[in-house]
Enzyme design. Structure first.
Site, PDB file in Angstrom:
ATOM      1  CE  LYS A 266      -3.992   1.362   2.465  1.00  0.00           C
ATOM      2  NZ  LYS A 266      -5.318   0.782   3.498  1.00  0.00           N
TER       3      LYS A 266
HETATM    4  O1  G3P Z   1      -8.292   1.702   5.433  1.00  0.00           O
HETATM    5  C1  G3P Z   1      -8.170   2.897   5.483  1.00  0.00           C
HETATM    6  C2  G3P Z   1      -9.917   3.666   5.356  1.00  0.00           C
HETATM    7  O2  G3P Z   1      -9.956   2.401   5.606  1.00  0.00           O
HETATM    8  C3  G3P Z   1      -9.635   4.305   6.904  1.00  0.00           C
HETATM    9  O3  G3P Z   1     -10.726   4.658   7.247  1.00  0.00           O
HETATM   10  O4  G3P Z   1     -12.207   5.366   8.798  1.00  0.00           O
HETATM   11  O5  G3P Z   1     -10.051   5.663   8.913  1.00  0.00           O
HETATM   12  O6  G3P Z   1     -11.514   6.739   7.386  1.00  0.00           O
HETATM   13  P1  G3P Z   1     -11.355   5.534   8.719  1.00  0.00           P
END
Ligand code: G3P
Length: 217
Positions: free
Chosen positions: A83
């Site tokens: 990533k």
């Molecule tokens: O893995 C990246 C993403 O899904 C993060 O989500 O909830 O931290 O905005 P969030």
């Protein structure tokens, strides 16, 4: 549509994998920190639970160091997906890694033009963050619609991996638009199975079954 678990919690990943509904896992530095586990160790363990892609994120900001980190990460298992952030250095790293057959997930995508760049860099996945987009006064699903349109216009192979998914409506809309993957916290995946009428129906059937005095086993 593929379902990835957005977590580094082993018990949750194992439970979802056992349902047969899990197609992969995504992690990020925040999720690794939350797990309290060693990055390399937990990533290896996750790669052993699912055959699908497991995203492991580099933390360097420059291309050379990203390549060094990716070199270490991709040795963890064959299903590791590197990533990288959506920056010029991240895109350069993406191009180099996918050029020699390594899966790459370009993350932190917040515009359709960024997604266009990720596809041009040969990304396996692009991760638009719908929840964070919504949080900042934009419509995350409009972003997914635009990326789908652009990728279809040019027949890009890059898969749209909807990230920062917060609720079932994000998943439904992603499926309507034709996103390839949604990565979700385990609780969101499990909540997709819930319906009040399903619960009510089971209750009714079981009450009537009890009246028959029969048993299947
Ligand atoms: O893995 C990246 C993403 O899904 C993060 O989500 O909830 O931290 O905005 P969030």
């Amino acid at each position: 549509m593929k379902f990835f678990a957005d977590t580094a919690e082993i018990d949750d990943i194992r439970e979802l994998a056992e349902t047969g509904l899990l197609d992969g896992v995504t992690t990020n530095p925040s999720l690794i920190a939350k797990s309290g586990r060693d990055f390399m160790e937990v990533t290896k363990e996750i790669c052993g639970i699912t055959d699908g892609p497991v995203s492991a994120e580099v933390v360097a900001l420059d291309h050379e160091t990203m390549m060094k980190e990716a070199e270490i990460l991709r040795k963890i298992a064959d299903n590791v997906c590197i990533k990288v952030p959506l920056t010029i250095d991240g895109l350069k790293t993406c191009k180099a890694l996918t050029g020699d057959g390594t899966m790459v997930n370009v993350t932190l995508c917040f515009s359709a033009n960024q997604a266009l760049l990720a596809a041009k860099a040969g990304a396996t996945f692009v991760s638009p963050f719908v929840g964070r987009h919504d949080d900042n006064g934009f419509d995350g699903m409009d972003l997914i619609r635009d990326i789908r349109l652009i990728y279809d216009n040019y027949l890009f192979d890059t898969e749209i991996l909807v990230a920062s998914v917060r609720h079932a409506t994000h998943v439904l809309e992603s499926a309507r638009i034709g996103a390839d993957v949604a990565t979700m916290p385990p609780k969101v995946i499990k909540a997709l199975a819930n319906h009040v009428l399903t619960d009510k129906g089971i209750e009714g059937f079981l009450a009537d079954w009890a009246k028959t005095g029969q048993s299947i086993l």
